[in-house]
Design a protein around this motif. Structure first.
Motif, PDB file in Angstrom:
ATOM      1  N   GLU A 237       0.822  -1.211   0.000  1.00  0.00           N
ATOM      2  CA  GLU A 237       0.000   0.000   0.000  1.00  0.00           C
ATOM      3  C   GLU A 237       0.858   1.264   0.000  1.00  0.00           C
ATOM      4  OE1 GLU A 237      -2.954   0.110   3.013  1.00  0.00           O
ATOM      5  OE2 GLU A 237      -4.200  -1.433   2.049  1.00  0.00           O
ATOM      6  N   GLU A 238       1.952   1.240   0.754  1.00  0.00           N
ATOM      7  CA  GLU A 238       2.783   2.434   0.833  1.00  0.00           C
ATOM      8  C   GLU A 238       3.433   2.755  -0.506  1.00  0.00           C
ATOM      9  OE1 GLU A 238       6.245   4.334   3.717  1.00  0.00           O
ATOM     10  OE2 GLU A 238       5.251   2.463   4.258  1.00  0.00           O
ATOM     11  N   ALA A 239       3.844   1.735  -1.241  1.00  0.00           N
ATOM     12  CA  ALA A 239       4.434   1.960  -2.560  1.00  0.00           C
ATOM     13  C   ALA A 239       3.404   2.577  -3.502  1.00  0.00           C
ATOM     14  CB  ALA A 239       4.963   0.648  -3.130  1.00  0.00           C
ATOM     15  N   VAL A 240       2.155   2.129  -3.397  1.00  0.00           N
ATOM     16  CA  VAL A 240       1.089   2.678  -4.231  1.00  0.00           C
ATOM     17  C   VAL A 240       0.873   4.153  -3.895  1.00  0.00           C
ATOM     18  CG1 VAL A 240      -1.369   2.544  -4.799  1.00  0.00           C
ATOM     19  CG2 VAL A 240      -0.046   0.439  -4.486  1.00  0.00           C
ATOM     20  N   VAL A 241       0.861   4.471  -2.614  1.00  0.00           N
ATOM     21  CA  VAL A 241       0.669   5.857  -2.182  1.00  0.00           C
ATOM     22  C   VAL A 241       1.801   6.737  -2.705  1.00  0.00           C
ATOM     23  CG1 VAL A 241       0.653   7.387  -0.167  1.00  0.00           C
ATOM     24  CG2 VAL A 241      -0.711   5.284  -0.163  1.00  0.00           C
ATOM     25  N   ARG A 242       3.020   6.260  -2.630  1.00  0.00           N
ATOM     26  CA  ARG A 242       4.163   7.036  -3.111  1.00  0.00           C
ATOM     27  C   ARG A 242       4.078   7.267  -4.618  1.00  0.00           C
ATOM     28  NH1 ARG A 242       9.292   4.092  -0.185  1.00  0.00           N
ATOM     29  NH2 ARG A 242       8.487   4.098   1.950  1.00  0.00           N
ATOM     30  N   PHE A 243       3.722   6.221  -5.352  1.00  0.00           N
ATOM     31  CA  PHE A 243       3.560   6.340  -6.797  1.00  0.00           C
ATOM     32  C   PHE A 243       2.514   7.397  -7.117  1.00  0.00           C
ATOM     33  CE2 PHE A 243       1.130   5.270 -10.599  1.00  0.00           C
ATOM     34  CZ  PHE A 243       2.123   5.100 -11.552  1.00  0.00           C
ATOM     35  N   MET A 244       1.381   7.325  -6.424  1.00  0.00           N
ATOM     36  CA  MET A 244       0.301   8.260  -6.699  1.00  0.00           C
ATOM     37  C   MET A 244       0.680   9.696  -6.321  1.00  0.00           C
ATOM     38  SD  MET A 244      -1.932   6.589  -8.237  1.00  0.00           S
ATOM     39  CE  MET A 244      -2.946   8.055  -8.328  1.00  0.00           C
ATOM     40  N   ALA A 245       1.484   9.866  -5.288  1.00  0.00           N
ATOM     41  CA  ALA A 245       1.930  11.212  -4.920  1.00  0.00           C
ATOM     42  C   ALA A 245       2.782  11.815  -6.038  1.00  0.00           C
ATOM     43  CB  ALA A 245       2.710  11.165  -3.610  1.00  0.00           C
ATOM     44  N   GLY A 246       3.663  10.998  -6.611  1.00  0.00           N
ATOM     45  CA  GLY A 246       4.476  11.460  -7.733  1.00  0.00           C
ATOM     46  C   GLY A 246       3.624  11.798  -8.943  1.00  0.00           C
ATOM     47  N   TYR A 247       2.626  10.960  -9.208  1.00  0.00           N
ATOM     48  CA  TYR A 247       1.697  11.196 -10.322  1.00  0.00           C
ATOM     49  C   TYR A 247       0.929  12.503 -10.112  1.00  0.00           C
ATOM     50  CZ  TYR A 247      -2.877  10.951 -12.607  1.00  0.00           C
ATOM     51  OH  TYR A 247      -4.021  11.258 -13.296  1.00  0.00           O
ATOM     52  N   LEU A 248       0.385  12.691  -8.904  1.00  0.00           N
ATOM     53  CA  LEU A 248      -0.403  13.895  -8.627  1.00  0.00           C
ATOM     54  C   LEU A 248       0.431  15.161  -8.771  1.00  0.00           C
ATOM     55  CD1 LEU A 248      -2.455  12.644  -5.551  1.00  0.00           C
ATOM     56  CD2 LEU A 248      -3.382  13.227  -7.811  1.00  0.00           C
ATOM     57  N   LYS A 249       1.678  15.097  -8.333  1.00  0.00           N
ATOM     58  CA  LYS A 249       2.545  16.272  -8.465  1.00  0.00           C
ATOM     59  C   LYS A 249       2.744  16.628  -9.929  1.00  0.00           C
ATOM     60  CE  LYS A 249       6.970  18.255  -7.050  1.00  0.00           C
ATOM     61  NZ  LYS A 249       8.169  18.125  -6.187  1.00  0.00           N
ATOM     62  N   ALA A 250       2.962  15.624 -10.761  1.00  0.00           N
ATOM     63  CA  ALA A 250       3.154  15.866 -12.193  1.00  0.00           C
ATOM     64  C   ALA A 250       1.861  16.339 -12.847  1.00  0.00           C
ATOM     65  CB  ALA A 250       3.652  14.598 -12.869  1.00  0.00           C
ATOM     66  N   ALA A 251       0.733  15.749 -12.462  1.00  0.00           N
ATOM     67  CA  ALA A 251      -0.552  16.134 -13.046  1.00  0.00           C
ATOM     68  C   ALA A 251      -0.876  17.587 -12.739  1.00  0.00           C
ATOM     69  CB  ALA A 251      -1.656  15.221 -12.508  1.00  0.00           C
ATOM     70  N   ARG A 252      -0.612  18.008 -11.501  1.00  0.00           N
ATOM     71  CA  ARG A 252      -0.888  19.396 -11.133  1.00  0.00           C
ATOM     72  C   ARG A 252       0.027  20.358 -11.890  1.00  0.00           C
ATOM     73  NH1 ARG A 252      -1.723  18.783  -4.551  1.00  0.00           N
ATOM     74  NH2 ARG A 252      -3.421  17.240  -4.678  1.00  0.00           N
ATOM     75  N   LEU A 253       1.260  19.945 -12.084  1.00  0.00           N
ATOM     76  CA  LEU A 253       2.179  20.775 -12.854  1.00  0.00           C
ATOM     77  C   LEU A 253       1.639  20.983 -14.268  1.00  0.00           C
ATOM     78  CD1 LEU A 253       6.040  20.416 -13.020  1.00  0.00           C
ATOM     79  CD2 LEU A 253       4.704  20.635 -15.093  1.00  0.00           C
ATOM     80  N   LEU A 254       1.191  19.913 -14.897  1.00  0.00           N
ATOM     81  CA  LEU A 254       0.679  19.988 -16.268  1.00  0.00           C
ATOM     82  C   LEU A 254      -0.604  20.809 -16.346  1.00  0.00           C
ATOM     83  CD1 LEU A 254       1.282  16.305 -17.368  1.00  0.00           C
ATOM     84  CD2 LEU A 254       2.355  18.311 -18.381  1.00  0.00           C
ATOM     85  N   ASP A 255      -1.506  20.584 -15.388  1.00  0.00           N
ATOM     86  CA  ASP A 255      -2.809  21.233 -15.447  1.00  0.00           C
ATOM     87  C   ASP A 255      -2.772  22.683 -14.996  1.00  0.00           C
ATOM     88  OD1 ASP A 255      -3.859  18.883 -16.404  1.00  0.00           O
ATOM     89  OD2 ASP A 255      -4.581  18.186 -14.456  1.00  0.00           O
ATOM     90  N   ASN A 256      -1.607  23.139 -14.584  1.00  0.00           N
ATOM     91  CA  ASN A 256      -1.453  24.539 -14.173  1.00  0.00           C
ATOM     92  C   ASN A 256      -0.369  25.238 -14.993  1.00  0.00           C
ATOM     93  OD1 ASN A 256      -3.195  25.091 -11.578  1.00  0.00           O
ATOM     94  ND2 ASN A 256      -2.344  23.029 -11.320  1.00  0.00           N
ATOM     95  N   GLY A 257      -0.418  25.012 -16.293  1.00  0.00           N
ATOM     96  CA  GLY A 257       0.471  25.713 -17.208  1.00  0.00           C
ATOM     97  C   GLY A 257       1.737  24.986 -17.589  1.00  0.00           C
ATOM     98  N   GLY A 258       1.892  23.741 -17.146  1.00  0.00           N
ATOM     99  CA  GLY A 258       3.117  23.005 -17.428  1.00  0.00           C
ATOM    100  C   GLY A 258       3.394  22.753 -18.893  1.00  0.00           C
ATOM    101  N   TRP A 259       2.348  22.742 -19.699  1.00  0.00           N
ATOM    102  CA  TRP A 259       2.542  22.472 -21.123  1.00  0.00           C
ATOM    103  C   TRP A 259       3.286  23.596 -21.837  1.00  0.00           C
ATOM    104  CZ3 TRP A 259       2.212  17.942 -23.307  1.00  0.00           C
ATOM    105  CH2 TRP A 259       1.399  16.965 -22.741  1.00  0.00           C
ATOM    106  N   LYS A 260       3.449  24.727 -21.181  1.00  0.00           N
ATOM    107  CA  LYS A 260       4.196  25.830 -21.777  1.00  0.00           C
ATOM    108  C   LYS A 260       5.701  25.661 -21.594  1.00  0.00           C
ATOM    109  CE  LYS A 260       0.416  29.099 -20.991  1.00  0.00           C
ATOM    110  NZ  LYS A 260      -0.012  30.348 -20.298  1.00  0.00           N
TER     111      LYS A 260
END
Length: 339
Positions: A237-260
Motif C-alpha cells: 500500500e505504501e508503494a502505491v501511495v508514493r507512486f500516486m503522490a508522484g503522479y499527482l505532483k506531475a498532473a498538477r504541474l501539467l494542469d497549471n500551465g506546465g505544457w508551456k
C-alpha cells in the motif's frame, strides 16, 4: 567480565536508540519496484513527467514505464498479476471485467475531457464532405462515420456528438478504424465524418483534410483510470501511495500551465513519438486536482453501453468495491506534507 557485558549491552542499546532517532521517514525507505503500462498518447503525460522530472524518485518509489496495446490487455495483465499497474479507458469491456470480479484496484482518474474548447477529442467532418454541403450533424444521416471501436470512449463520444443533430449511431454508417487512419479515409472519400484525438485532429486541419464539427459534446467526461493488481496493493500500500503522490505532483504541474514548459514538451515527445512542434498549442485532457473520479460520468457511460446491449450483467458494475479512495487520500496527504 559481567560488568563489561552490561556496559557493552548498554552501549549497544544507546547506539540503536541513536540510529532510530535518525531513521529515514517511511516515504524514503526502500520499496518494491513497480512497472506501469502506458499508451503513447499525451493523456499519459503525468507519468512521463513524473518519471523524467524525478517525482517518483522524490517519493521513494522506483517506476518502470512500459508501452502497452489496449485497455483489455492492461486489465488482463493486471488481473493475472503479470504487471503491477497501468492505465485503462472506461468502456464496455472494462465494465464487464469489473462485474466479473477482475482482481484489480482502481486508485484515481487518469484523464478527463476539459470543460472548454477547443476539444482534444473533436468530432470532425471531412473537408470534401463540407465542400459537398455537409455543414451540420443532421446532414450526416446515412453517411459514413469513423469510430475507433464498438465498445469504448470513441463510440460514446460519437454518439454524444450525433445527439447534437438529433441522430443516433443507427442513423449513420459506422466504420470502425483507428484515429491515425482517419486522415487517409477523409482524403480518399471513404468517410464523411469521424472521431479524432490530438495530435491527429490538428494534423487533419493543417493538411486541409478535415474540420471540427462538434466540440462541446463530452465536457468533463471521465476518460481513463489508474488501476493496480489487487494483490500487489494489499502487500504494498505504501508503494502505491508514493507512486500516486508522484503522479499527482506531475498532473498538477501539467494542469497549471506546465505544457508551456519546453522541457515538458520534450519529455512527452520522447514517449509519444510526436514532434515537439506538433505538441505545442494543442488542447489536452485534464484531471481533478485530487485525482478523484467523477463517478456520475462513469455511470453515464455504463448506462450508454447497457442500452446498446454491450454489458453482460444487470445493475451497476461493482466499481465502489475496488475503488481505493483511502489510498488516494493518503497520496494527497503525502504530497501536501512535502510542500
Amino acid at each position: 567480565m559481567s560488568s563489561i557485558n552490561r556496559r557493552d549491552l548498554m552501549a549497544a542499546a544507546a547506539a540503536v536508540a541513536l540510529a532510530s532517532s535518525f531513521a529515514l521517514p517511511a516515504w524514503a525507505q526502500e520499496q518494491p519496484k513497480l512497472e506501469f503500462l502506458y499508451s503513447p498518447y499525451a493523456d499519459y503525460a503525468p507519468f512521463f513527467v513524473a518519471k523524467e522530472f524525478g517525482f517518483f524518485d522524490e517519493f521513494g518509489v522506483e517506476v518502470t514505464l512500459s508501452p502497452k496495446g489496449d485497455t483489455a490487455e492492461t486489465i488482463q495483465m493486471l488481473a493475472s498479476g503479470n504487471i503491477e499497474a497501468g492505465g485503462a479507458t472506461w468502456g464496455a469491456s472494462l465494465f464487464n471485467a469489473l462485474d466479473r470480479g477482475a482482481t484489480v484496484a482502481i486508485i484515481a482518474t487518469l484523464a478527463r475531457m476539459p470543460a472548454t474548447v477547443p476539444s482534444p477529442s473533436p468530432f470532425m467532418v471531412s473537408q470534401a464532405a463540407w465542400d459537398a454541403g455537409i455543414r451540420t450533424v443532421a446532414d450526416l444521416k446515412g453517411k459514413r462515420v469513423g469510430i475507433p471501436g464498438p465498445g469504448g470512449f470513441g463510440m460514446y463520444s460519437v454518439a454524444k456528438a450525433l445527439e447534437k443533430g438529433g441522430l443516433t449511431i443507427e442513423d449513420v454508417e459506422a466504420v470502425f478504424l483507428p484515429p491515425p487512419a482517419t486522415a487517409a479515409a477523409f482524403a480518399n472519400g471513404a468517410l464523411e465524418a469521424g472521431w479524432s484525438i490530438e495530435p491527429f485532429a490538428q494534423q487533419l486541419e493543417k493538411q486541409g483534410f478535415g474540420r471540427r464539427l462538434v466540440e462541446d459534446h463530452t465536457f468533463g467526461t471521465e476518460l481513463g483510470l489508474i488501476a493496480f493488481n489487487q494483490d500487489f496493493v494489499a502487500a504494498n500500500e505504501e508503494a502505491v501511495v508514493r507512486f500516486m503522490a508522484g503522479y499527482l505532483k506531475a498532473a498538477r504541474l501539467l494542469d497549471n500551465g506546465g505544457w508551456k514548459d519546453d522541457k515538458v514538451v520534450e519529455v512527452v515527445s520522447k514517449y509519444t513519438g510526436t514532434e515537439p512542434d506538433t505538441l505545442r498549442g494543442i488542447p489536452y485532457t485534464v484531471r481533478s486536482e485530487d485525482g478523484a473520479i467523477d463517478m456520475a460520468s462513469v455511470r453515464e457511460q455504463e448506462e450508454f453501453f447497457r442500452k446498446r446491449g454491450a454489458l453482460e450483467y444487470e445493475g451497476q458494475a461493482k466499481i465502489d468495491a475496488v475503488y481505493r479512495l483511502d489510498l488516494l487520500k493518503s497520496a494527497n496527504d503525502l504530497l501536501a506534507s512535502k510542500k
